[in-house]
Write a protein that holds these residues in place. Structure first.
Motif, PDB file in Angstrom:
ATOM      1  N   GLN A 162     -42.661  37.439 -38.762  1.00 45.15           N
ATOM      2  CA  GLN A 162     -41.285  37.413 -38.295  1.00 45.15           C
ATOM      3  C   GLN A 162     -40.917  38.751 -37.671  1.00 45.15           C
ATOM      4  OE1 GLN A 162     -38.505  34.785 -40.513  1.00 45.15           O
ATOM      5  NE2 GLN A 162     -39.399  35.913 -42.195  1.00 45.15           N
ATOM      6  N   ARG A 163     -40.008  38.671 -36.720  1.00 44.83           N
ATOM      7  CA  ARG A 163     -39.590  39.903 -36.052  1.00 44.83           C
ATOM      8  C   ARG A 163     -38.528  40.626 -36.878  1.00 44.83           C
ATOM      9  NH1 ARG A 163     -38.917  37.148 -30.058  1.00 44.83           N
ATOM     10  NH2 ARG A 163     -41.130  36.683 -29.798  1.00 44.83           N
ATOM     11  N   PRO A 164     -38.706  41.926 -37.041  1.00 48.35           N
ATOM     12  CA  PRO A 164     -37.674  42.660 -37.782  1.00 48.35           C
ATOM     13  C   PRO A 164     -36.332  42.588 -37.047  1.00 48.35           C
ATOM     14  CG  PRO A 164     -39.598  44.056 -37.328  1.00 48.35           C
ATOM     15  CD  PRO A 164     -39.787  42.795 -36.559  1.00 48.35           C
ATOM     16  N   GLU A 165     -35.256  42.430 -37.790  1.00 44.89           N
ATOM     17  CA  GLU A 165     -33.921  42.415 -37.186  1.00 44.89           C
ATOM     18  C   GLU A 165     -33.100  43.553 -37.758  1.00 44.89           C
ATOM     19  OE1 GLU A 165     -32.502  38.464 -37.913  1.00 44.89           O
ATOM     20  OE2 GLU A 165     -33.465  37.687 -36.110  1.00 44.89           O
ATOM     21  N   LEU A 166     -32.610  44.407 -36.877  1.00 45.30           N
ATOM     22  CA  LEU A 166     -31.836  45.555 -37.325  1.00 45.30           C
ATOM     23  C   LEU A 166     -30.464  45.553 -36.672  1.00 45.30           C
ATOM     24  CD1 LEU A 166     -35.049  46.633 -36.817  1.00 45.30           C
ATOM     25  CD2 LEU A 166     -34.044  48.474 -38.175  1.00 45.30           C
ATOM     26  N   TRP A 167     -29.484  46.095 -37.394  1.00 43.00           N
ATOM     27  CA  TRP A 167     -28.103  46.169 -36.930  1.00 43.00           C
ATOM     28  C   TRP A 167     -27.665  44.794 -36.416  1.00 43.00           C
ATOM     29  CZ3 TRP A 167     -31.833  49.789 -34.956  1.00 43.00           C
ATOM     30  CH2 TRP A 167     -31.899  50.952 -35.706  1.00 43.00           C
ATOM     31  N   ASN A 168     -27.117  44.771 -35.185  1.00 45.05           N
ATOM     32  CA  ASN A 168     -26.759  43.460 -34.629  1.00 45.05           C
ATOM     33  C   ASN A 168     -27.626  43.171 -33.399  1.00 45.05           C
ATOM     34  OD1 ASN A 168     -25.704  45.341 -32.898  1.00 45.05           O
ATOM     35  ND2 ASN A 168     -23.710  44.354 -32.655  1.00 45.05           N
ATOM     36  N   ILE A 169     -28.860  43.688 -33.443  1.00 44.67           N
ATOM     37  CA  ILE A 169     -29.744  43.532 -32.289  1.00 44.67           C
ATOM     38  C   ILE A 169     -30.802  42.463 -32.583  1.00 44.67           C
ATOM     39  CG2 ILE A 169     -31.303  44.724 -30.696  1.00 44.67           C
ATOM     40  CD1 ILE A 169     -29.997  47.339 -31.494  1.00 44.67           C
ATOM     41  N   TYR A 170     -30.860  41.469 -31.737  1.00 42.98           N
ATOM     42  CA  TYR A 170     -31.806  40.374 -31.933  1.00 42.98           C
ATOM     43  C   TYR A 170     -32.751  40.278 -30.751  1.00 42.98           C
ATOM     44  CZ  TYR A 170     -28.163  39.395 -35.279  1.00 42.98           C
ATOM     45  OH  TYR A 170     -27.249  39.523 -36.293  1.00 42.98           O
ATOM     46  N   ASN A 171     -34.022  40.062 -31.053  1.00 45.96           N
ATOM     47  CA  ASN A 171     -35.025  39.918 -30.005  1.00 45.96           C
ATOM     48  C   ASN A 171     -35.216  38.433 -29.726  1.00 45.96           C
ATOM     49  OD1 ASN A 171     -37.379  39.640 -28.538  1.00 45.96           O
ATOM     50  ND2 ASN A 171     -38.644  40.864 -29.926  1.00 45.96           N
ATOM     51  N   GLY A 172     -34.681  37.980 -28.594  1.00 45.51           N
ATOM     52  CA  GLY A 172     -34.720  36.556 -28.286  1.00 45.51           C
ATOM     53  C   GLY A 172     -35.783  36.187 -27.267  1.00 45.51           C
ATOM     54  N   ARG A 173     -36.759  37.061 -27.060  1.00 47.02           N
ATOM     55  CA  ARG A 173     -37.732  36.787 -26.007  1.00 47.02           C
ATOM     56  C   ARG A 173     -38.790  35.783 -26.452  1.00 47.02           C
ATOM     57  NH1 ARG A 173     -37.809  40.147 -21.701  1.00 47.02           N
ATOM     58  NH2 ARG A 173     -40.038  39.790 -21.448  1.00 47.02           N
ATOM     59  N   VAL A 174     -38.978  34.763 -25.631  1.00 47.20           N
ATOM     60  CA  VAL A 174     -40.034  33.780 -25.902  1.00 47.20           C
ATOM     61  C   VAL A 174     -40.804  33.509 -24.619  1.00 47.20           C
ATOM     62  CG1 VAL A 174     -38.894  32.594 -27.820  1.00 47.20           C
ATOM     63  CG2 VAL A 174     -38.435  31.845 -25.484  1.00 47.20           C
ATOM     64  N   HIS A 175     -42.050  33.135 -24.781  1.00 43.46           N
ATOM     65  CA  HIS A 175     -42.845  32.694 -23.641  1.00 43.46           C
ATOM     66  C   HIS A 175     -42.612  31.201 -23.455  1.00 43.46           C
ATOM     67  CE1 HIS A 175     -44.819  36.445 -22.962  1.00 43.46           C
ATOM     68  NE2 HIS A 175     -45.334  36.505 -24.177  1.00 43.46           N
ATOM     69  N   PRO A 176     -42.922  30.681 -22.256  1.00 35.38           N
ATOM     70  CA  PRO A 176     -42.722  29.247 -22.030  1.00 35.38           C
ATOM     71  C   PRO A 176     -43.443  28.424 -23.101  1.00 35.38           C
ATOM     72  CG  PRO A 176     -43.276  30.336 -19.976  1.00 35.38           C
ATOM     73  CD  PRO A 176     -43.416  31.368 -21.061  1.00 35.38           C
ATOM     74  N   GLY A 177     -42.767  27.386 -23.589  1.00 37.11           N
ATOM     75  CA  GLY A 177     -43.368  26.525 -24.600  1.00 37.11           C
ATOM     76  C   GLY A 177     -43.001  26.936 -26.014  1.00 37.11           C
ATOM     77  N   GLN A 178     -42.723  28.232 -26.177  1.00 42.04           N
ATOM     78  CA  GLN A 178     -42.280  28.687 -27.486  1.00 42.04           C
ATOM     79  C   GLN A 178     -40.773  28.514 -27.560  1.00 42.04           C
ATOM     80  OE1 GLN A 178     -43.516  32.758 -27.107  1.00 42.04           O
ATOM     81  NE2 GLN A 178     -45.604  32.323 -27.776  1.00 42.04           N
ATOM     82  N   ASN A 179     -40.250  28.568 -28.770  1.00 46.06           N
ATOM     83  CA  ASN A 179     -38.797  28.528 -28.857  1.00 46.06           C
ATOM     84  C   ASN A 179     -38.293  29.275 -30.065  1.00 46.06           C
ATOM     85  OD1 ASN A 179     -38.014  26.404 -31.090  1.00 46.06           O
ATOM     86  ND2 ASN A 179     -39.788  25.587 -29.981  1.00 46.06           N
ATOM     87  N   MET A 180     -36.988  29.377 -30.112  1.00 42.29           N
ATOM     88  CA  MET A 180     -36.340  30.141 -31.168  1.00 42.29           C
ATOM     89  C   MET A 180     -35.391  29.219 -31.905  1.00 42.29           C
ATOM     90  SD  MET A 180     -36.680  33.371 -31.924  1.00 42.29           S
ATOM     91  CE  MET A 180     -36.917  34.512 -30.582  1.00 42.29           C
ATOM     92  N   ARG A 181     -35.451  29.258 -33.228  1.00 39.23           N
ATOM     93  CA  ARG A 181     -34.400  28.610 -34.013  1.00 39.23           C
ATOM     94  C   ARG A 181     -33.444  29.724 -34.384  1.00 39.23           C
ATOM     95  NH1 ARG A 181     -37.179  24.089 -36.021  1.00 39.23           N
ATOM     96  NH2 ARG A 181     -38.538  23.564 -34.266  1.00 39.23           N
ATOM     97  N   VAL A 182     -32.184  29.489 -34.154  1.00 35.74           N
ATOM     98  CA  VAL A 182     -31.218  30.549 -34.402  1.00 35.74           C
ATOM     99  C   VAL A 182     -30.182  30.085 -35.423  1.00 35.74           C
ATOM    100  CG1 VAL A 182     -29.588  32.141 -33.343  1.00 35.74           C
ATOM    101  CG2 VAL A 182     -31.576  31.352 -32.042  1.00 35.74           C
ATOM    102  N   PHE A 183     -29.965  30.912 -36.422  1.00 29.33           N
ATOM    103  CA  PHE A 183     -29.116  30.521 -37.552  1.00 29.33           C
ATOM    104  C   PHE A 183     -27.927  31.467 -37.734  1.00 29.33           C
ATOM    105  CE2 PHE A 183     -33.559  29.302 -38.656  1.00 29.33           C
ATOM    106  CZ  PHE A 183     -33.392  27.935 -38.528  1.00 29.33           C
ATOM    107  N   PRO A 184     -26.849  31.208 -37.018  1.00 24.95           N
ATOM    108  CA  PRO A 184     -25.688  32.114 -37.106  1.00 24.95           C
ATOM    109  C   PRO A 184     -25.044  32.158 -38.487  1.00 24.95           C
ATOM    110  CG  PRO A 184     -25.541  30.681 -35.175  1.00 24.95           C
ATOM    111  CD  PRO A 184     -26.634  30.142 -36.029  1.00 24.95           C
ATOM    112  N   LEU A 185     -25.265  31.118 -39.306  1.00 23.12           N
ATOM    113  CA  LEU A 185     -24.650  31.094 -40.640  1.00 23.12           C
ATOM    114  C   LEU A 185     -25.559  31.691 -41.706  1.00 23.12           C
ATOM    115  CD1 LEU A 185     -23.068  27.485 -40.780  1.00 23.12           C
ATOM    116  CD2 LEU A 185     -22.141  29.568 -39.778  1.00 23.12           C
TER     117      LEU A 185
END
Lengths: 300, 434
Positions: A162-185
């Motif tokens: 997993q990618r480290p997440e610091l402060w309010n900075i998120y790394n949302g970079r994905v290559h084609p075919g990959q995806n991100m699940r994002v959980f604001p809650l």
């Protein structure tokens, strides 16, 4: 300077809105998973707030197991329409027919079958991000989930990468075919969700409130009786005043006996509860790692 | 939004492998009645399977299978509990030397660091490292729990010795507020309830300290900064020319009518309207997520920073920062990485490894040849586009950044910007240009 203080709910709200806007800004084709369940109702309100007066910059996506509570589907359709949001529904039934999903003999719940159905929908629409309402307090494998949870080409979650997440900075970079699940809650608790629903006066599907329903006692739970799930031999059908605390597959979502007909009743009940919210869901009980295993495979 | 005025305290726990960190968390959850029957049952079940051993509260937080197998915490785990006074988020970070990365991650959002010291061993290198990282990450409050007091006969002398030992190290830290509490996580002394075994201690229990520590001033309310995250453009008849510059205020306050600057472009305008989650407001403040309408139609896009005109941030391409390397592949000088700072992503090249901190001794070492996983150090680098920032020390949310490897998209480092070495020219602002 007491006026420059935020309550815990306002802090959680501001964080969730930040995350949603980050998704809208960084991804080409995001979607918001909307089932009509209480967490996704909160998600929808936050999305409304994040982008108003504009419309939601993403469609809503629901994986219909065919075992959804009918009350839930009605509610889902009605809310999407009221918001003028595009709603995409993909069904497990359809995935079974196409052979994308395969039933294991003896499998009652369609919870696992949601996974290939969801992955196929993500592929079909080329979604590069899917916003979900999962919370870290739900289950201990979720306690280590990131806000931006990276999934590879197979939709898999790799907890050690997993990618480290610091402060309010998120790394949302994905290559084609990959995806991100994002959980604001991520940082919300079950209680926070209920308090927010109360504060915002959010409408919920009726099954969250106490109602009379035919149920049978099975595996230590009250399970709803219906066409999909007739009583087994020797089981006594009882009509009880119940409600659901969390909504999953109708076959495995246990009801709790309750007289809670208002949001205040529910909050009082949740504060006094001595069992976690997912404690009523048989799908989580299979093994101590069952959530981790499903998540690795692509569960949300 | 009118709501209950419950405050939120985020704290990070740091402790060595056997300091009983998970036991302490389990104790806080259990004694504050935040642990549920089914969780308890499942712990009991694991204990029974293991051969009738005692329930291990650590199993509450160590959720991944490999963690249970190895009996260690691999990743940052977030735990939640509440008392009638406050809600708490615990970032539980592992204490092994190889997991500096996680400690830094957990510390980045915390108001408070909880450092655990084993009363038998005193202040060991790991405790110092935790304290140092907490300080480097700008955590304002620290509570040092001297744990396992039961194993040193609840001896007051021992508690004082360790406190003195820790104080010797404090000059290396920049932490405003440090509190020491003698506890036994296993037996429950001074965790939630007062200890009958330590009548000599008159301070608060850990929980009451967590409930009462003053955190309202932790956010920076000076010098308005807001990186523009997203531009809201409804493109409807009703809101034809509407443009809302959306973002999270990372420092200060902003009012309708305020004159604000836009950097790095160097234009300026006035605030026409502010919308936050609850609706339109006259004034907003850090850390609210807002959307701001300006008086003038200026070209502003994601990555630009809105700022007060009074005290301007730095706008520069050459930087000096503390860095924590977080990836197996070491830093390569001269290679192009991506930096994400605020809402800006741009290319970055590391020019110089200035120094490194030995995480065992905390000595600064120069003549550095490499930065590898879990290294902490100071680096010089140049970015393609200018960054608009304040020193991290002054403002955590304006001075932090992450480094991304473009080839893999992995987050490979996190850093804290320092004031630039060269004096900064004051940018000239043009009025209301398109």
């Amino acid at each position: 300077m007491s006026q420059y203080k935020l309550s815990h709910l306002q802090l959680l709200e501001t964080e969730a809105i930040h995350v949603m806007r980050e998704v809208a800004a960084e991804f080409e084709r995001p979607t918001l998973m909307f089932s009509g369940g209480k967490d996704s109702v909160v998600m929808l309100r936050l999305a409304e707030k994040a982008f108003r007066p504009a419309r939601l910059p993403f469609p809503l996506l629901n994986v219909d197991t065919g075992h959804n509570f009918p009350e839930l589907n009605d509610f889902r359709d009605r809310r999407a329409e009221a918001l003028g949001a595009k709603l995409i529904v993909r069904t497990v039934e359809d995935a079974l027919e196409k052979g994308i999903a395969t039933q294991v003999p003896g499998e009652i719940s369609r919870n696992r079958l949601q996974i290939p159905t969801l992955l196929a929908a993500i592929e079909e629409f080329e979604f590069d991000a899917a916003l979900g309402g999962a919370r870290r307090d739900e289950e201990k494998a979720r306690a280590k989930e990131r806000f931006f949870s990276f999934r590879d080409e197979f939709g898999q979650w790799e907890p050690k990468r997993q990618r480290p997440e610091l402060w309010n900075i998120y790394n949302g970079r994905v290559h084609p075919g990959q995806n991100m699940r994002v959980f604001p809650l991520s940082n919300w608790t079950e209680m926070d969700v209920w308090e927010y629903i109360k504060l915002e006066e959010l409408e919920l599907p009726s099954i969250y409130y106490a109602h009379d329903r035919d149920v049978v006692r099975r595996g230590g739970q009250w399970l709803p009786v219906n066409d999909l799930q007739p009583p087994k031999e020797g089981e006594e059908v009882q009509n009880l005043r119940v409600r659901v605390r969390t909504i999953g597959d109708i076959m495995t979502t246990g009801c709790i006996e309750s007289e809670a007909t208002t949001i205040d009743d529910i909050i009082a009940e949740v504060s006094a509860a001595r069992v976690t919210e997912r404690g009523g869901r048989a799908d989580d009980k299979v093994s101590e790692s069952s959530m981790e295993d499903r998540k690795r495979e692509g569960y949300f | 939004m009118t709501t209950t005025n419950t405050q939120l305290l985020r704290f990070t726990t740091a402790g060595s492998v056997d300091d009983g960190k998970s036991t302490l968390i389990g104790r806080l959850l259990h004694d504050s009645k935040s642990i549920f029957e089914d969780q308890w049952d499942s712990l009991q079940k694991s204990a029974d399977l293991a051969g009738g051993s005692e329930v291990n509260l650590a199993n509450l937080t160590d959720g991944l299978r490999s963690e249970r197998e190895q009996g260690i915490t691999i990743d940052v785990a977030y735990r939640y509990f509440a008392t009638p006074k406050r809600k708490f988020i615990i970032a539980d970070t592992p204490g092994h030397v190889q997991y500096t990365r996680n400690m830094v991650t957990g510390a980045s959002t915390a108001n408070m660091a909880l450092v655990l010291i084993d009363a038998r061993n005193g202040v060991v290198e790991q405790s110092k490292r935790h304290a140092y990282i907490s300080s480097l990450l700008g955590i304002p409050h620290m509570v040092v729990c001297i744990n396992k007091m039961d194993l040193v006969d609840y001896n007051e002398e021992r508690f004082r010795e360790i406190r003195e030992e820790f104080y010797e190290f404090v000059p290396h830290l920049e932490i405003r507020d440090i509190t020491f509490i003698p506890i036994s996580a296993l037996k429950g002394d001074n965790v939630v309830s007062d200890s009958e075994n330590m009548p000599w201690y008159h301070g608060p229990t850990l929980l009451s300290h967590l409930e009462d520590v003053y955190i309202a001033s932790d956010w920076n309310l000076k010098d308005f900064r807001m990186p523009v995250q997203y531009v809201i453009r409804p493109l409807t008849d009703e809101y034809h020319d509407y443009r809302g510059f959306a973002g999270q205020i990372t420092a200060g306050r902003v009012k309708v009518g305020d004159e604000i600057g836009i950097l790095p472009s160097g234009t300026r305008s006035k605030v026409k309207a502010i919308h936050e989650a609850g609706g339109s407001v006259e004034e907003a403040f850090c850390p609210q997520s807002v959307s701001i309408e300006l008086e003038h139609d200026i070209d502003i896009s994601r990555g630009d920073t809105l700022t007060t005109m009074e005290n301007l941030p730095y706008t520069t391409k050459d930087h000096d920062a503390h860095l924590c390397w977080m990836h197996e592949k070491p830093l390569v000088l001269g290679k192009k990485y991506l930096i994400k700072h605020g809402a800006r992503s741009t290319k970055v090249v590391f020019r110089e490894l200035h120094s490194k901190v030995d995480v065992q001794t905390l000595e600064e070492k120069f003549e550095v040849t490499e930065m590898k996983l879990n290294d902490l150090g100071r680096v010089k680098f140049r970015t393609m586009a200018p960054l608009v920032y304040d020193a991290y020390k002054k403002n955590r949310y304006v001075g932090g950044f992450v480094i991304i490897d473009e080839a893999t998209n992995d987050t490979v480092a996190a850093g804290m910007l320092r004031s630039p070495e060269k004096a900064q020219p004051v940018p000239e602002f043009t009025d209301y240009m398109i």
